[in-house]
Design an enzyme around this catalytic site. Structure first.
Site, PDB file in Angstrom:
ATOM      1  N   THR A  42       6.178  56.216  -3.518  1.00  0.00           N
ATOM      2  CA  THR A  42       7.424  55.500  -3.197  1.00  0.00           C
ATOM      3  C   THR A  42       7.223  53.987  -3.240  1.00  0.00           C
ATOM      4  O   THR A  42       8.043  53.267  -3.806  1.00  0.00           O
ATOM      5  CB  THR A  42       7.948  55.885  -1.811  1.00  0.00           C
ATOM      6  N   THR A  43       6.119  53.523  -2.651  1.00  0.00           N
ATOM      7  CA  THR A  43       5.876  52.085  -2.627  1.00  0.00           C
ATOM      8  C   THR A  43       5.730  51.568  -4.054  1.00  0.00           C
ATOM      9  O   THR A  43       6.360  50.581  -4.444  1.00  0.00           O
ATOM     10  CB  THR A  43       4.601  51.767  -1.818  1.00  0.00           C
ATOM     11  N   ASP A  57       4.500  53.786   4.968  1.00  0.00           N
ATOM     12  CA  ASP A  57       5.142  54.538   3.911  1.00  0.00           C
ATOM     13  C   ASP A  57       6.383  53.799   3.413  1.00  0.00           C
ATOM     14  O   ASP A  57       7.291  53.491   4.178  1.00  0.00           O
ATOM     15  CB  ASP A  57       5.522  55.905   4.487  1.00  0.00           C
ATOM     16  N   ASP A  81       2.299  65.386   3.524  1.00  0.00           N
ATOM     17  CA  ASP A  81       2.436  64.701   2.232  1.00  0.00           C
ATOM     18  C   ASP A  81       1.440  65.277   1.228  1.00  0.00           C
ATOM     19  O   ASP A  81       1.775  65.535   0.076  1.00  0.00           O
ATOM     20  CB  ASP A  81       2.139  63.200   2.371  1.00  0.00           C
TER      21      ASP A  81
HETATM   22  P1  ADP Z   1       2.603  54.891  -2.701  1.00  0.00           P
HETATM   23  O1  ADP Z   1       3.734  54.924  -1.710  1.00  0.00           O
HETATM   24  O2  ADP Z   1       3.013  54.201  -3.968  1.00  0.00           O
HETATM   25  O3  ADP Z   1       1.960  56.197  -2.908  1.00  0.00           O
HETATM   26  P2  ADP Z   1       0.159  54.174  -1.355  1.00  0.00           P
HETATM   27  O4  ADP Z   1       0.039  53.187  -0.248  1.00  0.00           O
HETATM   28  O5  ADP Z   1      -0.043  55.594  -1.066  1.00  0.00           O
HETATM   29  O6  ADP Z   1       1.549  53.908  -2.055  1.00  0.00           O
HETATM   30  O7  ADP Z   1      -0.879  53.709  -2.481  1.00  0.00           O
HETATM   31  C1  ADP Z   1      -1.019  54.418  -3.665  1.00  0.00           C
HETATM   32  C2  ADP Z   1      -1.930  53.681  -4.612  1.00  0.00           C
HETATM   33  O8  ADP Z   1      -3.237  53.546  -4.049  1.00  0.00           O
HETATM   34  C3  ADP Z   1      -2.074  54.458  -5.898  1.00  0.00           C
HETATM   35  O9  ADP Z   1      -2.017  53.586  -6.980  1.00  0.00           O
HETATM   36  C4  ADP Z   1      -3.469  55.071  -5.759  1.00  0.00           C
HETATM   37  O10 ADP Z   1      -4.073  55.333  -6.997  1.00  0.00           O
HETATM   38  C5  ADP Z   1      -4.195  53.982  -5.007  1.00  0.00           C
HETATM   39  N1  ADP Z   1      -5.400  54.447  -4.326  1.00  0.00           N
HETATM   40  C6  ADP Z   1      -5.518  55.446  -3.425  1.00  0.00           C
HETATM   41  N2  ADP Z   1      -6.797  55.592  -3.039  1.00  0.00           N
HETATM   42  C7  ADP Z   1      -7.517  54.666  -3.724  1.00  0.00           C
HETATM   43  C8  ADP Z   1      -8.909  54.313  -3.780  1.00  0.00           C
HETATM   44  N3  ADP Z   1      -9.807  54.945  -3.042  1.00  0.00           N
HETATM   45  N4  ADP Z   1      -9.275  53.309  -4.608  1.00  0.00           N
HETATM   46  C9  ADP Z   1      -8.360  52.655  -5.352  1.00  0.00           C
HETATM   47  N5  ADP Z   1      -7.049  52.940  -5.335  1.00  0.00           N
HETATM   48  C10 ADP Z   1      -6.623  53.925  -4.547  1.00  0.00           C
END
Ligand code: ADP
Ligand code: MG
Length: 517
Positions: free
Chosen positions: A89-90, A56, A372
């Protein structure tokens, strides 16, 4: 002379920007590899050897010992994002880093930083409008997909439908502050469940107590139901049998008084935050009263809120008006341990979720992902608008903003184009973290986002290339993306407007040198 000052100022200006750009990029790089479903975890170790494993962005920045003032400003982005959206956040920190990288290229071309900042603001305002245009209405089936997307990459995937179902059910039924979560290891994730009522992770203190109470009248006590410490440890001369007997009798008498003052209130259930003396437990058991000890403060508070009970700190003052009401208290077995269930409470807002997983470590991780997801789903319910995930909106914005740039005059045009290019960092990082070639993926996706695109094609993390994220069920609240962009862009502009980083050295204390400051 004045030329020398100019040159010095120039040098200081460049240095402040270089520092800000470098810090923003370093932080972005620190969290970038965690982005997306195949993002890597970071193992963080503090000076005392405490290990935190996380994927996270906000947690990483929080736990990293960041002292630089610019780093503090950027960490704020992650905090704001977490507070408002529970997610993204990322992404926000990664976008900020990329915006600063693009800004550095423009600075090299001698474009003035305030022009760049202005261009970034123009681009962000346009982007916010464009996002509203491609937003999708969030209905029930979409909420399930939002919950699943929020939990992706958090080691709960194989059972995400059960958890997503529970998540949507509870978020729909009440507000976030009325949801309490109990974790129980030694089970399967798919055995997790939600109940309308309260679960308390304790059991009765005496085996002769009843396992269920109809029409529970609940007393909540946050002090020990024992005698004061000195009365337990007082030394008695063993030769003097009569004195020993007297001592024991008087002790029992005092305990009996305590027990009676509780029962006389009419309570048939007692939850105590601390300890209950064995004699008092025995007394309660004989009277058919249910009692549990060492009940967590948060549980006492949840029971208080749901049943109307008042938490009491002075036992002799307990009265009927302090008691809470539930239609039914039951002690039920979950795995190999009982748990207390209170249903038919005075208010029907309280909802409890029992999360199960094979080990404590896994159940803790499931709880984090679930909490979350509850936040993210509640955002989607509140705003009723979602977007396709997988970087789809960023690709759409990138294409549209490049066109918009042409309508912007002056040097700002270059900044708008740079902003547009920077947004591709999200799909690019998603591809890279999934073991795909980022450039090939971007090329494939740009083709899918040619005219007529409505911002639905994102990175196919399994097969490579792009696919329709609505069909894949990868959806996230509009607010997550719009807030991420907003803060990344605001902070980038803010950092570009700083032309000097001045270390403030604390002067002498007021009055120490005869002056008032
Ligand atoms: P953040 O802290 O920004 O939420 P995450 O590690 O949760 O970072 O990643 C979020 C990103 O991953 C978003 O852009 C989301 O759309 C993408 N994402 C989540 N699941 C999938 C998936 N199955 N296929 C493609 N992208 C995905
Ligand atoms: Mg996320």
């Amino acid at each position: 002379m004045s030329e020398a000052i100019d040159a010095n100022q120039q040098k200081a200006t460049v240095t402040a920007h270089q520092i800000n750009i470098s810090v923003a990029q370093q932080l972005a790089n620190l969290v970038k590899s965690t982005l997306g479903p195949y993002g890597m975890d970071k193992e963080m170790v503090d000076a005392a050897g405490k290990v935190v494993m996380t994927n996270d962005g906000a947690t990483i920045l929080k736990e990293t010992n960041l002292k630089h003032p610019t780093a503090t400003i950027i960490t704020e982005i992650a905090r704001t994002q977490e507070e408002n959206c529970y997610d993204g956040t990322t992404s926000s920190v990664v976008i900020n880093g990329e915006l600063m990288k693009k800004a550095s290229l423009l600075l090299d071309k001698n474009i003035h930083p305030t022009r760049i900042a202005k261009g970034f603001n123009l681009a962000n305002n346009k982007a916010q409008e464009l996002l509203e245009e491609i937003a999708i209405e969030a209905d029930e089936s979409i909420l399930l997909q939002v919950a699943k997307t929020a939990m992706t990459g958090k080691s709960v995937e194989s059972d995400d439908s059960v958890l997503a179902q529970i998540c949507v059910e509870v978020t729909n039924s009440t507000t976030m502050d009325n949801i309490s979560i109990v974790r129980r290891p030694n089970g399967k994730i798919s055995d997790s469940l939600a109940i309308a009522g309260i679960l308390v992770d304790r059991e009765k203190v005496h085996h002769n107590m009843p396992s269920s109470i109809d029409g529970a009248k609940i007393a909540l006590i946050d002090v020990d139901i024992t005698l004061p410490e000195f009365a337990n440890t007082i030394q008695v001369q063993v030769q003097d049998n009569e004195a020993v007997k007297q001592f024991i009798e008087s002790r029992k008498g005092q305990l009996q008084e305590i027990a009676e003052s509780i029962t006389s209130s009419g309570a048939n259930v007692v939850f105590c935050m601390r300890d209950i003396d064995g004699f008092v437990s025995e007394y309660f058991a004989k009277k058919g009263i249910y009692a549990a000890r060492r009940v967590a403060k948060s549980d006492l508070e949840a029971v208080s809120k749901a049943t109307g009970a008042r938490i009491v700190s002075s036992i002799d003052e307990l009265s009927e008006s302090d008691l809470g009401k539930s239609e039914l208290l039951e002690e039920v077995m979950v795995g190999d341990k009982p748990i207390i269930k209170l249903t038919g409470n005075k208010t029907s807002d309280a909802v409890s979720v029992l999360l199960r997983a094979p080990t404590q470590h896994v159940v803790d991780e499931v709880a984090r992902a679930f909490e979350d997801a509850i936040g993210v789903v509640s955002v989607a319910i509140e705003d009723k608008k979602v977007l396709a995930g997988g970087g789809a909106p960023y690709l759409y914005l990138s294409k549209e903003l490049k066109e918009y740039a042409n309508s912007v005059g002056g040097r700002e045009q270059m900044a708008v184009s740079a902003f547009a290019e920077a947004l591709e960092i999200i799909p690019s990082a998603l591809a890279e973290n999934s073991g795909l070639d980022p450039l090939d993926t971007l090329i494939a996706l740009r083709q899918l986002h040619t005219s007529g695109s409505i911002g639905i094609f994102g990175v196919d993390v399994e097969e490579g290339g792009g696919k329709d994220m609505r069909e894949a069920g990868v959806l996230e609240p509009l607010r997550v993306v719009s807030q991420a962009l907003q803060s990344a862009s605001n902070v980038a502009s803010q950092l570009l407007r700083i032309d000097n980083i001045i270390e403030m050295v604390r002067g002498p204390e007021i009055g120490e040198d005869g002056f008032n400051y």
